[in-house]
Enzyme design. Structure first.
Site, mmCIF file in Angstrom:
data_model
loop_
_atom_site.group_PDB
_atom_site.id
_atom_site.type_symbol
_atom_site.label_atom_id
_atom_site.label_comp_id
_atom_site.label_asym_id
_atom_site.label_seq_id
_atom_site.Cartn_x
_atom_site.Cartn_y
_atom_site.Cartn_z
ATOM 1 N N SER A 154 35.938 33.425 47.730
ATOM 2 C CA SER A 154 36.202 32.451 46.791
ATOM 3 C C SER A 154 37.597 32.637 45.697
ATOM 4 O O SER A 154 37.862 31.660 45.120
ATOM 5 C CB SER A 154 35.075 32.695 45.582
ATOM 6 N N LYS A 203 36.517 36.512 39.678
ATOM 7 C CA LYS A 203 37.260 35.225 39.446
ATOM 8 C C LYS A 203 38.389 35.319 38.358
ATOM 9 O O LYS A 203 38.699 36.457 37.763
ATOM 10 C CB LYS A 203 36.286 34.605 38.834
#
Lengths: 169, 153
Positions: free
Chosen positions: B38, B91
């Site tokens: 991701s 993230k």
């Protein structure tokens, strides 16, 4: 003459190093105990009346239960506030994920109550004094990861020394 | 009896080293492996395994930011997922409290509430982030670590 001074300084330095190493070990031990085993907290505020006093109680909280997932409805817990991450608040767990919780939205002004299903990975916390408590009714269900510790014993004030029991709910 | 003493002092040494290592890893810095794609191409740029299994990137994370919870836009952070506290995600912070974020799928503009932040993965195709679970909790960032630099291992 100079050599003797050097020897003295060397032994002094070694002694100082040993002592500071001992202090560092002790501090590390304190940190590990405080983070993984048991911590002390000073609670204050009206949101947990009558269980906790307004002017402040010193409580012991253990950190093992949140880690192994043994926190359930009825437990008094220390939770990091979702609106201000620098604050830790004390509230009671009303429901865990999947539970259906019915709560009075605004007891000072109306009798309206709402029902909500606690989402996965979250818990619903409320103060015992619902008239004056900033809790899940205002900021919603709280992620389980924000649980810091479970309160199990009250130390101060001396007249209230003893376990913090579960209220029948 | 002699071997018992040696064992005991060895155990004490290991215990001390463990304590100090745990404290340092909790308070100052630690190393975490990055799984998943991701955050590619920043971390784990290869998605297909050509020569067999590709090795995960390992990053050095620092924990000084947890004292004051001061983050900035663009920081890459490690945090525990709001839907599963055991799962750790990595993230990038896109929005801080008070920012307005435009969601790509719906034409809504969302304001990041107080105490929360909006995170997104660099690889927008395969990333479970604030787009899927709303403004992420800033303090779910209890394991939040500001990544200062990463080492490819």
């Amino acid at each position: 003459m100079g050599l003797r001074n050097l020897k003295q300084w060397k032994s002094f330095a070694i002694e100082a190093l040993n002592q500071s190493f001992l202090v560092a070990k002790f501090l590390c031990f304190l940190h590990v105990t405080n983070t993984y085993l048991c911590t002390v907290a000073l609670t204050y505020g009206p949101s947990m009346l009558p269980t906790l006093n307004l002017t402040g109680d010193l409580v012991l909280a253990e950190k093992i239960s949140p880690r192994i997932g043994k926190v359930g409805p009825g437990d008094v817990v220390l939770v990091r506030s979702p609106v201000n991450p620098r604050r830790v608040v004390t509230k009671r767990v009303i429901g865990i994920e999947g539970d259906s919780v019915t709560y009075v939205v605004d007891p000072k002004n109306s009798d309206r109550s709402d029902t909500i299903v606690v989402p996965k990975g979250h818990i619903w916390i409320e103060g015992d004094n619902i008239y004056d408590s900033n809790d899940s009714r205002k900021f919603g269900a709280v992620p389980y990861g924000l649980l810091q510790a479970k309160v199990f014993w009250r130390v101060l004030p001396p007249k209230d020394f003893g376990p913090l029991g579960q209220r029948a709910k | 009896m002699g071997s018992g003493n040696i064992l005991w002092s060895l155990a004490k040494n290991y215990f001390t080293v463990g304590l100090i290592g745990l404290t340092i890893s909790d308070r100052y810095a630690s190393v975490v492996p990055v799984r998943g794609t991701s955050m590619s191409p920043t971390f784990n740029p290869q998605t297909s395994t050509f020569w067999g299994s590709s090795i995960d990137d390992c990053v050095l994370v620092e924990k000084f930011c947890l004292e004051k919870y001061k983050f900035s836009h663009g920081d890459v952070v490690v945090f525990s997922s709001p839907s599963n506290h055991k799962e750790r995600l990595i993230k990038r912070i896109i929005g801080l409290p008070g920012d307005w974020i435009g969601t790509p799928h719906s034409h809504d503009v969302v304001k990041v509430p107080e105490g929360h932040c909006w995170v997104e993965g660099d690889n927008s195709l395969s990333s479970m982030d604030s787009i899927s679970f709303g403004p992420d909790l800033l303090e779910s960032v209890y394991a939040a670590l500001h990544i200062s630099w990463f080492v490819l291992m």
